[in-house]
Enzyme design. Structure first.
Site, PDB file in Angstrom:
ATOM      1  N   LYS A  33       0.852  -1.200   0.000  1.00 46.95           N
ATOM      2  CA  LYS A  33       0.000   0.000   0.000  1.00 46.95           C
ATOM      3  C   LYS A  33       0.881   1.241   0.000  1.00 46.95           C
ATOM      4  O   LYS A  33       1.782   1.374   0.820  1.00 46.95           O
ATOM      5  CB  LYS A  33      -0.892   0.002   1.248  1.00 46.95           C
ATOM      6  CG  LYS A  33      -1.759   1.257   1.365  1.00 46.95           C
ATOM      7  CD  LYS A  33      -2.779   1.113   2.478  1.00 46.95           C
ATOM      8  CE  LYS A  33      -2.356   1.661   3.803  1.00 46.95           C
ATOM      9  NZ  LYS A  33      -2.222   3.115   3.867  1.00 46.95           N
ATOM     10  N   ASP A  60      -3.526   4.379  -1.808  1.00 46.31           N
ATOM     11  CA  ASP A  60      -4.461   4.822  -0.765  1.00 46.31           C
ATOM     12  C   ASP A  60      -4.454   6.343  -0.680  1.00 46.31           C
ATOM     13  O   ASP A  60      -3.794   6.921   0.188  1.00 46.31           O
ATOM     14  CB  ASP A  60      -3.995   4.162   0.552  1.00 46.31           C
ATOM     15  CG  ASP A  60      -4.831   4.542   1.744  1.00 46.31           C
ATOM     16  OD1 ASP A  60      -5.963   5.023   1.572  1.00 46.31           O
ATOM     17  OD2 ASP A  60      -4.343   4.332   2.880  1.00 46.31           O
ATOM     18  N   LYS A  62      -7.524   8.211  -0.970  1.00 40.31           N
ATOM     19  CA  LYS A  62      -8.828   8.627  -0.404  1.00 40.31           C
ATOM     20  C   LYS A  62      -9.402   9.882  -1.071  1.00 40.31           C
ATOM     21  O   LYS A  62      -9.603  10.917  -0.417  1.00 40.31           O
ATOM     22  CB  LYS A  62      -8.694   8.857   1.107  1.00 40.31           C
ATOM     23  CG  LYS A  62      -8.228   7.643   1.890  1.00 40.31           C
ATOM     24  CD  LYS A  62      -8.260   7.900   3.388  1.00 40.31           C
ATOM     25  CE  LYS A  62      -7.840   6.707   4.206  1.00 40.31           C
ATOM     26  NZ  LYS A  62      -6.391   6.429   4.176  1.00 40.31           N
ATOM     27  N   ASP A  65     -14.032  14.777  -3.837  1.00 40.00           N
ATOM     28  CA  ASP A  65     -14.195  16.083  -4.495  1.00 40.00           C
ATOM     29  C   ASP A  65     -15.442  15.987  -5.355  1.00 40.00           C
ATOM     30  O   ASP A  65     -16.184  15.004  -5.252  1.00 40.00           O
ATOM     31  CB  ASP A  65     -12.930  16.397  -5.330  1.00 40.00           C
ATOM     32  CG  ASP A  65     -12.705  17.904  -5.501  1.00 40.00           C
ATOM     33  OD1 ASP A  65     -13.697  18.636  -5.708  1.00 40.00           O
ATOM     34  OD2 ASP A  65     -11.549  18.341  -5.448  1.00 40.00           O
ATOM     35  N   THR A 120     -11.652   5.592  11.036  1.00 39.45           N
ATOM     36  CA  THR A 120     -11.665   5.020  12.389  1.00 39.45           C
ATOM     37  C   THR A 120     -11.229   6.054  13.432  1.00 39.45           C
ATOM     38  O   THR A 120     -11.432   5.859  14.625  1.00 39.45           O
ATOM     39  CB  THR A 120     -10.782   3.758  12.471  1.00 39.45           C
ATOM     40  OG1 THR A 120      -9.544   4.046  11.829  1.00 39.45           O
ATOM     41  CG2 THR A 120     -11.424   2.573  11.805  1.00 39.45           C
ATOM     42  N   ARG A 212       3.323  -1.199  10.650  1.00 39.42           N
ATOM     43  CA  ARG A 212       4.425  -1.311  11.623  1.00 39.42           C
ATOM     44  C   ARG A 212       4.733  -2.709  12.136  1.00 39.42           C
ATOM     45  O   ARG A 212       5.922  -3.009  12.321  1.00 39.42           O
ATOM     46  CB  ARG A 212       4.165  -0.325  12.769  1.00 39.42           C
ATOM     47  CG  ARG A 212       4.350   1.127  12.322  1.00 39.42           C
ATOM     48  CD  ARG A 212       3.643   2.099  13.216  1.00 39.42           C
ATOM     49  NE  ARG A 212       2.206   1.962  13.124  1.00 39.42           N
ATOM     50  CZ  ARG A 212       1.343   2.679  13.837  1.00 39.42           C
ATOM     51  NH1 ARG A 212       1.792   3.563  14.713  1.00 39.42           N
ATOM     52  NH2 ARG A 212       0.043   2.499  13.679  1.00 39.42           N
TER      53      ARG A 212
HETATM   54  O1  C5P Z   1       1.197   0.488  11.106  1.00 43.69           O
HETATM   55  P1  C5P Z   1      -0.221   0.075  10.996  1.00 43.69           P
HETATM   56  O2  C5P Z   1      -0.411  -1.432  10.862  1.00 43.69           O
HETATM   57  O3  C5P Z   1      -1.105   0.659  12.068  1.00 43.69           O
HETATM   58  O4  C5P Z   1      -0.683   0.691   9.586  1.00 43.69           O
HETATM   59  C1  C5P Z   1      -2.009   0.678   9.160  1.00 43.69           C
HETATM   60  C2  C5P Z   1      -2.136   1.392   7.855  1.00 43.69           C
HETATM   61  O5  C5P Z   1      -3.522   1.465   7.505  1.00 43.69           O
HETATM   62  C3  C5P Z   1      -1.643   2.839   7.867  1.00 43.69           C
HETATM   63  O6  C5P Z   1      -1.119   3.129   6.559  1.00 43.69           O
HETATM   64  C4  C5P Z   1      -2.879   3.645   8.128  1.00 43.69           C
HETATM   65  O7  C5P Z   1      -2.821   4.941   7.588  1.00 43.69           O
HETATM   66  C5  C5P Z   1      -3.942   2.825   7.403  1.00 43.69           C
HETATM   67  N1  C5P Z   1      -5.295   3.010   7.903  1.00 43.69           N
HETATM   68  C6  C5P Z   1      -5.661   2.780   9.223  1.00 43.69           C
HETATM   69  N2  C5P Z   1      -6.958   2.961   9.637  1.00 43.69           N
HETATM   70  C7  C5P Z   1      -7.885   3.378   8.759  1.00 43.69           C
HETATM   71  C8  C5P Z   1      -7.534   3.612   7.418  1.00 43.69           C
HETATM   72  C9  C5P Z   1      -6.213   3.426   7.027  1.00 43.69           C
HETATM   73  O8  C5P Z   1      -4.832   2.384  10.028  1.00 43.69           O
HETATM   74  N3  C5P Z   1      -9.133   3.521   9.164  1.00 43.69           N
END
Ligand code: C5P
Length: 233
Positions: A33, A60, A62, A65, A120, A212
């Site tokens: 992603k 990603d 998002k 517009d 979220t 992460r």
């Molecule tokens: O590091 P981590 O596993 O938390 O990364 C989750 C990824 O998913 C990040 O790129 C974050 O921006 C994305 N994301 C999220 N929650 C959302 C939408 C996207 O954590 N509701």
């Protein structure tokens, strides 16, 4: 239906991103992603470069517009040959339909198009007091998912805890792409409502997005393999 683990490449530069991808053997090309940070830092060339290395890409960005602008932007993104991209369902059905049209290539193929329902990071209080939406969060999310489905989109980004309900409302063929996934006993970080890859696999999630827990692991390749083993079963 394809199920897969998507690695969130949340790196600020091309160099750091490629250094990470170089850890993976030539025969293992994870679905990745690319989000706003990397895309805005490096531009479309980073998408082309990672695609040329053989990875599938979820871009990603998002989009949100007026329909004409989103439709035209999607047509540019589809030429980048990404595999999945997204927009905000809050833009409405006309915007989602314009996006779908713009994304469809002249040969009829198109990347998967998925919608963000409510972020979220938006809690019940913000929904009510700032967005002035009186409908409870779960029903808002389900209703936005339904609008996306009726507009012809392929699925939604959602919490792993909502995936089963979304499938119930929109049908099993409607994809759920879920971040907020953590290994059992692992560091949760800033994610609040988390699920393990194994549980996500049993809860109707089609794609899990993990950042992460894989990118910051001592052995990222092994962490990725563990996520695949646990999620795919
Ligand atoms: O590091 P981590 O596993 O938390 O990364 C989750 C990824 O998913 C990040 O790129 C974050 O921006 C994305 N994301 C999220 N929650 C959302 C939408 C996207 O954590 N509701």
């Amino acid at each position: 239906m394809a199920k897969d683990v998507i690695i969130a490449l949340d790196f600020p530069t091309r160099e750091e991103t490629l250094k990470f991808l170089d850890l993976f053997p030539a025969d293992a090309k994870p679905f990745v992603k690319i989000g706003m940070e990397l895309y805005y830092a490096e531009g479309p060339s980073i998408v082309r470069e990672i695609k040329a290395r053989g990875h599938r890409i979820f871009l990603d960005l998002k989009l949100h517009d007026i329909p004409n602008t989103v439709g035209r932007a999607m047509s540019v993104l589809s030429e980048l040959d990404v595999d999945m991209t997204n927009l905000h369902a809050a833009g409405g059905s006309a915007m989602m339909q314009a996006a779908l049209k713009g994304l469809t290539r002249s040969d009829g193929t198109k990347p998967l198009l998925i919608a963000v329902t409510q972020l979220t990071s938006t809690d019940a209080e913000t929904l009510k007091n700032e967005l002035l939406i009186e409908t409870p969060m779960t029903e808002t999310v389900l209703s936005y998912a339904e609008n996306a489905s009726k507009s012809g989109l392929d699925g939604v980004v959602c919490s792993p805890l909502e995936a089963a309900q979304i499938k119930e409302r929109c049908g099993n063929g409607f994809f759920t792409v879920t971040p907020g996934v953590r290994f059992a006993g692992g560091d949760v970080g800033d994610q609040k409502r988390v699920m393990t890859p194994e549980k996500a696999g049993k809860s109707g999630c089609d794609y899990i997005v993990m950042g992460r827990p894989i990118t910051q692991a001592a052995d990222p390749v092994e962490a990725y393999r563990r996520a695949c083993r646990e999620f795919l079963g």
